[in-house]
Scaffold this motif. Sequence first.
Motif, short mmCIF file in Angstrom:
data_model
loop_
_atom_site.label_atom_id
_atom_site.label_comp_id
_atom_site.label_asym_id
_atom_site.label_seq_id
_atom_site.Cartn_x
_atom_site.Cartn_y
_atom_site.Cartn_z
N ILE A 15 -3.53 41.25 43.12
CA ILE A 15 -4.25 41.85 44.24
C ILE A 15 -5.74 41.76 43.95
CG2 ILE A 15 -2.35 43.37 44.88
CD1 ILE A 15 -3.79 45.66 43.50
N THR A 16 -6.54 41.88 44.99
CA THR A 16 -7.98 41.80 44.81
C THR A 16 -8.64 43.13 45.14
OG1 THR A 16 -8.59 41.17 47.08
CG2 THR A 16 -7.90 39.39 45.58
N THR A 17 -9.87 43.26 44.71
CA THR A 17 -10.65 44.46 44.98
C THR A 17 -11.32 44.40 46.35
OG1 THR A 17 -12.61 43.52 43.93
CG2 THR A 17 -11.13 44.84 42.54
N ALA A 32 -0.30 51.20 39.26
CA ALA A 32 0.89 50.61 39.89
C ALA A 32 1.21 49.22 39.37
CB ALA A 32 0.71 50.57 41.40
N VAL A 33 0.20 48.35 39.25
CA VAL A 33 0.48 46.96 38.86
C VAL A 33 -0.21 46.54 37.57
CG1 VAL A 33 0.93 46.24 41.24
CG2 VAL A 33 -1.36 45.95 40.28
N GLY A 34 -1.10 47.37 37.06
CA GLY A 34 -1.80 47.05 35.83
C GLY A 34 -3.07 46.25 36.07
N ALA A 35 -4.05 46.46 35.22
CA ALA A 35 -5.33 45.75 35.35
C ALA A 35 -5.19 44.25 35.19
CB ALA A 35 -6.34 46.29 34.33
N ASP A 36 -4.09 43.79 34.57
CA ASP A 36 -3.86 42.36 34.42
C ASP A 36 -3.53 41.67 35.73
OD1 ASP A 36 -4.23 42.39 31.65
OD2 ASP A 36 -2.13 42.86 31.27
N ASN A 37 -3.29 42.44 36.78
CA ASN A 37 -2.90 41.86 38.07
C ASN A 37 -3.90 42.15 39.17
OD1 ASN A 37 -0.35 40.79 37.19
ND2 ASN A 37 0.30 42.90 36.98
N ILE A 38 -5.13 42.45 38.79
CA ILE A 38 -6.19 42.73 39.77
C ILE A 38 -7.35 41.77 39.53
CG2 ILE A 38 -7.77 44.48 40.68
CD1 ILE A 38 -5.84 46.60 39.52
N VAL A 39 -7.84 41.17 40.62
CA VAL A 39 -8.92 40.19 40.53
C VAL A 39 -10.07 40.65 41.43
CG1 VAL A 39 -9.56 37.78 40.94
CG2 VAL A 39 -7.26 38.33 40.12
N ASP A 65 -10.74 46.75 30.97
CA ASP A 65 -10.17 46.54 32.30
C ASP A 65 -11.19 45.92 33.25
OD1 ASP A 65 -7.71 47.48 31.53
OD2 ASP A 65 -7.90 49.43 32.52
N LYS A 66 -12.45 46.31 33.14
CA LYS A 66 -13.47 45.70 33.99
C LYS A 66 -13.58 44.20 33.72
CE LYS A 66 -16.29 49.82 34.58
NZ LYS A 66 -17.57 50.47 34.38
N LYS A 67 -13.55 43.80 32.47
CA LYS A 67 -13.62 42.38 32.13
C LYS A 67 -12.42 41.63 32.69
CE LYS A 67 -16.37 42.80 27.92
NZ LYS A 67 -16.37 42.61 26.45
N LYS A 68 -11.24 42.23 32.59
CA LYS A 68 -10.05 41.60 33.17
C LYS A 68 -10.23 41.40 34.66
CE LYS A 68 -6.65 43.50 29.93
NZ LYS A 68 -5.49 44.43 29.83
N ILE A 69 -10.67 42.44 35.34
CA ILE A 69 -10.80 42.41 36.80
C ILE A 69 -11.92 41.46 37.23
CG2 ILE A 69 -11.37 43.79 38.84
CD1 ILE A 69 -9.89 46.15 37.35
N TYR A 70 -13.06 41.52 36.54
CA TYR A 70 -14.19 40.67 36.92
C TYR A 70 -13.92 39.19 36.71
CZ TYR A 70 -18.15 43.76 38.05
OH TYR A 70 -19.01 44.61 38.66
N TYR A 71 -13.35 38.80 35.57
CA TYR A 71 -13.22 37.36 35.35
C TYR A 71 -12.03 36.90 34.51
CZ TYR A 71 -15.47 38.26 30.82
OH TYR A 71 -15.77 38.73 29.56
#
Length: 91
Positions: A15-17, A32-39, A65-71
């Motif tokens: 999912i995306t932000t 719900a889905v973990g930071a590994d599944n957010i872009v 988690d921010k690093k995972k989500i950001y890139y």
Amino acid sequence: LELTPSEYIKRNIAITTSGMNWEPVLRFCIEAVGADNIVFAIGYPYQQTDDAVRFLNEARISLEDKKKIYYQNAERISGVSVAPTNSGVWL
């Protein structure tokens, strides 16, 4: 099925932000889905880049988690390396 439906979702869907600059929603998605599944994404022109970046920078989530989500998630999913800049846009 070998896995539960939620496990298939976590393996196959990101999912995306985009459009959700509200910390309770971000925290729920992480739970719900973990930071590994957010872009990180921005729904330009309907969402302003500065607002979206400020939101994620100020979110009370871990730097990891921010690093995972950001890139990092985008790199893993797409196979394309994305180097963060030092311009203050990312973190």
